[in-house]
Design a protein around this motif. Structure first.
Motif, mmCIF file in Angstrom:
data_model
loop_
_atom_site.group_PDB
_atom_site.id
_atom_site.type_symbol
_atom_site.label_atom_id
_atom_site.label_comp_id
_atom_site.label_asym_id
_atom_site.label_seq_id
_atom_site.Cartn_x
_atom_site.Cartn_y
_atom_site.Cartn_z
ATOM 1 N N ARG A 465 102.636 22.972 27.799
ATOM 2 C CA ARG A 465 103.287 21.877 28.523
ATOM 3 C C ARG A 465 104.294 22.424 29.539
ATOM 4 N NH1 ARG A 465 102.684 18.697 23.597
ATOM 5 N NH2 ARG A 465 104.456 19.790 22.665
ATOM 6 N N ILE A 468 102.359 23.693 32.522
ATOM 7 C CA ILE A 468 101.879 22.586 33.366
ATOM 8 C C ILE A 468 103.008 22.049 34.236
ATOM 9 C CG2 ILE A 468 100.983 20.232 33.300
ATOM 10 C CD1 ILE A 468 99.421 20.997 30.797
ATOM 11 N N LYS A 469 104.180 21.888 33.671
ATOM 12 C CA LYS A 469 105.323 21.373 34.442
ATOM 13 C C LYS A 469 105.712 22.333 35.559
ATOM 14 C CE LYS A 469 109.857 19.238 33.832
ATOM 15 N NZ LYS A 469 110.427 19.876 35.038
ATOM 16 N N ILE A 472 103.215 21.891 38.448
ATOM 17 C CA ILE A 472 103.406 20.657 39.210
ATOM 18 C C ILE A 472 104.683 20.717 40.039
ATOM 19 C CG2 ILE A 472 103.827 18.174 38.984
ATOM 20 C CD1 ILE A 472 101.964 18.166 36.601
ATOM 21 N N ASP A 483 94.257 17.103 37.969
ATOM 22 C CA ASP A 483 94.145 17.589 36.599
ATOM 23 C C ASP A 483 93.061 18.653 36.463
ATOM 24 O OD1 ASP A 483 96.148 15.860 35.951
ATOM 25 O OD2 ASP A 483 94.842 14.330 35.066
ATOM 26 N N ARG A 506 100.632 15.646 30.505
ATOM 27 C CA ARG A 506 101.314 15.200 31.715
ATOM 28 C C ARG A 506 101.930 13.822 31.527
ATOM 29 N NH1 ARG A 506 99.439 11.940 35.187
ATOM 30 N NH2 ARG A 506 97.266 12.233 34.560
ATOM 31 N N GLU A 507 101.214 12.915 30.891
ATOM 32 C CA GLU A 507 101.756 11.583 30.641
ATOM 33 C C GLU A 507 102.897 11.617 29.631
ATOM 34 O OE1 GLU A 507 98.430 9.326 29.387
ATOM 35 O OE2 GLU A 507 97.487 9.236 31.388
ATOM 36 N N ILE A 511 105.023 12.479 33.971
ATOM 37 C CA ILE A 511 104.671 12.965 35.305
ATOM 38 C C ILE A 511 103.536 12.086 35.825
ATOM 39 C CG2 ILE A 511 103.791 14.915 36.629
ATOM 40 C CD1 ILE A 511 105.057 16.768 34.603
ATOM 41 N N SER A 513 100.304 10.609 38.145
ATOM 42 C CA SER A 513 99.025 11.220 38.490
ATOM 43 C C SER A 513 99.109 11.878 39.862
ATOM 44 C CB SER A 513 97.918 10.166 38.472
ATOM 45 O OG SER A 513 98.178 9.174 39.454
#
Length: 544
Positions: A465, A468-469, A472, A483, A506-507, A511, A513
Motif C-alpha cells: 500500500r 502504491i501511494k 500515485i 490501475d 487505493r480505495e 485515493i 480513480s
C-alpha cells in the motif's frame, strides 16, 4: 428389562473455566484506561487491596503536617515569641488572649483616663446592627466560608469548577428561546431541534412532524426557516446542498451560477467540469473560483459542538535504539497499576474475628487480592514478551521504514513465544507501541503477505500500500497512472498483485480513480496557469 438404581464412579478430564481464569483472560484484552478503571473498582470493593504508594514507605500526610508544625514552632522560639516564652506559637497566642480577656481594667475613672474619652460618648448599637457586626466579625469555621466553594471533606474535586461543555442542542435551544415568542412556535422549534443529529442535519422527510404535533405544515416550514438562520450557519439543513446554500446566502454569494453549482454536486464529485461550465454559464476561471468557495464552507456545522471527548493515546510499550545496534523494549510504567496485598491488616483481623461469615468474607478478599496482583504481573510479562517478539520480527521496519515491513501473522508470534494464538490476539488488542517512527497499535505489525513476482520473499500488504501511494503521488499530471499501469510497475518491482487488489488498496487509502485524478490535477494545473495571467491583467489595469 428391569429398572434398578445403582451407583457408578467415572473418571474423566475436562477443562473448567474458573472465574479467576476468565477474569485473567479479560485483563489481557483491556486497554490501559479500562484496566485502571477495573483496578479502581477492585480497590473500592476489596479492603485488603491497596495501592503501592499507600504503603508504609510512603510518607503519611498527617506526619508531614506534624513535621511542618514542629519546624514552624521551633522557628518561632528561635526568633523570639511575642506571646510567651517556652510555648509554641498557637499556645502563646491563646495564652496571651486569655490573659488580656481576664485582665482587670479598673474603675470607671481609670478607664476614661486610658481611653481619653468619657464612657457616655460611646453609643450602643442597634440590635440589628450589633447582630450584623457580630456575624461579620465571626471567624470562618469552614473552608467554604473563606470563599473556596468546596466542602471540607476529602471529596473536593477541582474539576467541578470547570464550565460544562455547550452541546449543539443547548446552543440551538438558547437561540430558539429568543427567536420565538408564541408557545406553539417554541414547541415546534424544540421538536425540530431534538431531531438534529450531531452533524447539524435534520431528517430529509419532515412530513410527519406536522401530524405528530397537530400543527399546520406551513407553520412547521416557517419555524424551520427561522431555525436555518441560527448559528452556526448551515444548521438544520436537510441535505448537503441546502446546507451549502444556507451558508452562501449568509455570505451573500448565492447567485444563479452558484445555485446551479450547488444543485449539481454530483457532477462536482465526478470532476465533470465541462458539464458544470454549461450549467452555470461561466468560464474556467470563474468555475475554479466558485469551487474554491464551496471548499471553504463547512459541510458539517454541528460538529463544532461535539460532545465526545478525545482521549490521548498512551503507549503501553516503548521501543528505543540500543547501544549495541539493537532495540530496547520496555513497558510504560505509568500505565501499570501498582497494587499490594495488605497481609498485616489481614493478620490483625484474623485475631479478632469470631463470626464464620466474616472469616469467609476476608478469606475471599485475600484470595481475590492475591489473584489480582499475580494477574497484573502476568499480564505485564505477557505484553512485554509479545512486544519483544514483534520487534524482533519487524526489525527492518524500525531500521528502514514501512517499505521493509514483513508479512506477519499471529501464529508466527505465538509459536515463537510458545503461546496460543488467542492469547497473542488478546494481548495485541487496544495496546500501543511508541517507536522512533511514531506510535502504532500492536495489530498494525500483523499484515497479510503478497507473493513475489520472481519467487523471492513475500511482501507485506502494508508495504505494498505504501508503494502504491508513492507511485500515485509521484505521477505526472499529463500521464496519470491507471490501475493496470500500477500493476505493471509493481510486477517490475517484484510484487505479484492483481488489479482488483490494487483498486481495493487505493480505495482504502481514499485515493480517487485515474479518471477523477486526471480531472482534478488538470483543473489545478489550469488554475495555476491562469493565476499569473490574471495577475498580469490586474497590473495592466492598474498601470492604465
Amino acid at each position: 428389562m428391569a429398572l434398578t438404581q445403582r451407583l457408578e464412579f467415572r473418571q474423566s478430564q475436562s477443562l473448567v473455566m474458573t472465574p479467576q481464569l476468565m477474569q485473567a483472560i479479560k485483563l489481557l484484552q483491556l486497554s490501559n484506561l479500562d484496566l485502571s478503571t477495573f483496578v479502581e473498582e477492585e480497590l473500592e470493593r476489596n479492603p485488603l487491596l491497596e495501592r503501592a504508594s499507600d504503603g508504609p514507605e510512603a510518607p503519611v500526610v498527617g506526619e508531614q503536617q506534624m513535621s511542618e508544625r514542629a519546624e514552624f514552632s521551633e522557628g518561632g522560639e528561635a526568633g523570639g515569641d511575642d506571646f510567651g516564652e517556652g510555648a509554641s506559637g498557637g499556645e502563646s497566642f491563646e495564652g496571651a488572649q486569655d490573659d488580656w480577656m481576664s485582665r482587670d481594667l479598673g474603675t470607671r475613672t481609670e478607664i476614661e483616663q486610658t481611653l481619653d474619652s468619657g464612657l457616655e460618648n460611646v453609643f450602643s448599637e442597634e440590635p440589628a446592627e450589633a447582630a450584623a457586626r457580630t456575624a461579620q466579625d465571626a471567624a470562618p469555621t469552614t473552608y467554604t466560608e473563606w470563599g473556596g466553594g468546596a466542602s471540607g471533606d476529602e471529596d473536593y474535586n477541582l474539576e467541578a469548577f470547570v464550565a460544562a461543555e455547550t452541546t449543539l442542542s443547548d446552543h440551538l435551544a438558547e437561540q430558539a428561546a429568543v427567536a420565538f415568542t408564541a408557545p406553539a412556535d417554541r414547541m415546534i422549534g424544540q421538536y425540530l431541534i431534538d431531531l438534529v443529529d450531531e452533524a447539524g442535519y435534520l431528517p430529509a422527510d419532515l412530513g410527519q412532524a406536522a401530524d405528530r404535533l397537530g400543527a399546520e405544515q406551513a407553520d412547521v416550514d416557517a419555524v424551520l426557516g427561522v431555525l436555518q438562520t441560527f448559528d452556526p450557519p448551515g444548521i438544520c439543513a436537510r441535505n448537503l446542498s441546502e446546507c451549502l446554500a444556507i451558508q452562501l446566502r449568509e455570505l451573500d454569494r448565492y447567485d444563479p451560477a452558484m445555485q446551479a453549482l450547488v444543485e449539481h454536486l454530483d457532477l462536482l464529485a465526478k470532476r465533470d467540469f465541462v458539464a458544470l461550465r454549461k450549467l452555470c454559464g461561466v468560464d474556467d476561471e470563474d468555475l475554479v473560483d466558485m469551487i474554491g468557495e464551496i471548499r471553504r464552507l463547512d459541510p458539517k456545522p454541528g460538529l463544532k459542538f461535539g460532545t465526545t471527548r478525545t482521549q490521548t493515546m498512551v503507549p503501553d510499550v516503548y521501543v528505543r535504539p540500543g547501544p549495541d545496534g539493537g532495540w530496547l523494549v520496555e513497558l510504560n510504567s505509568d500505565t501499570l497499576p501498582r497494587v499490594l496485598v495488605n497481609q498485616h491488616y489481614y493478620s490483625e483481623l484474623s485475631k479478632t474475628i469470631r463470626k464464620d461469615g466474616d472469616k469467609s468474607y476476608f478469606t475471599d478478599c485475600l484470595q481475590n487480592a492475591t489473584w489480582l496482583v499475580r494477574a497484573l504481573d502476568q499480564r505485564a510479562r505477557t505484553i512485554l514478551k509479545v512486544a519483544t517478539e514483534i520487534v524482533r520480527q519487524q526489525d527492518g521496519f524500525f531500521t528502514h521504514g514501512v517499505a521493509h515491513l514483513r508479512p506477519l501473522n499471529l501464529k508466527a508470534v505465538a509459536d515463537a513465544i510458545q503461546m496460543h494464538e488467542s492469547t497473542v490476539s488478546r494481548v495485541t488488542a487496544n495496546k500501543y507501541m511508541a517507536t522512533n517512527r511514531g506510535t502504532f497499535e500492536l495489530k498494525y505489525f500483523f499484515t497479510a503477505s503478497i507473493a513475489s513476482a520472481d519467487g523471492g520473499e513475500a511482501h507485506s500488504a502494508e508495504a505494498v500500500r505504501h508503494h502504491i501511494k508513492q507511485l500515485i503521488d509521484a505521477e505526472d499530471p499529463s500521464a496519470i497512472l491507471s490501475d493496470d499501469t500500477i500493476v505493471e510497475k509493481l510486477r517490475t518491482a517484484g510484487i505479484d498483485i492483481a488489479r482488483r487488489t490494487v483498486a481495493k488498496y487505493r480505495e482504502a487509502m481514499r485515493i480517487p480513480s485515474s479518471v477523477q485524478r486526471r480531472r482534478d490535477k488538470q483543473s489545478m494545473l489550469a488554475h495555476a496557469l491562469s493565476a499569473p495571467a490574471s495577475a498580469d491583467r490586474t497590473r495592466d489595469a492598474a498601470s492604465v
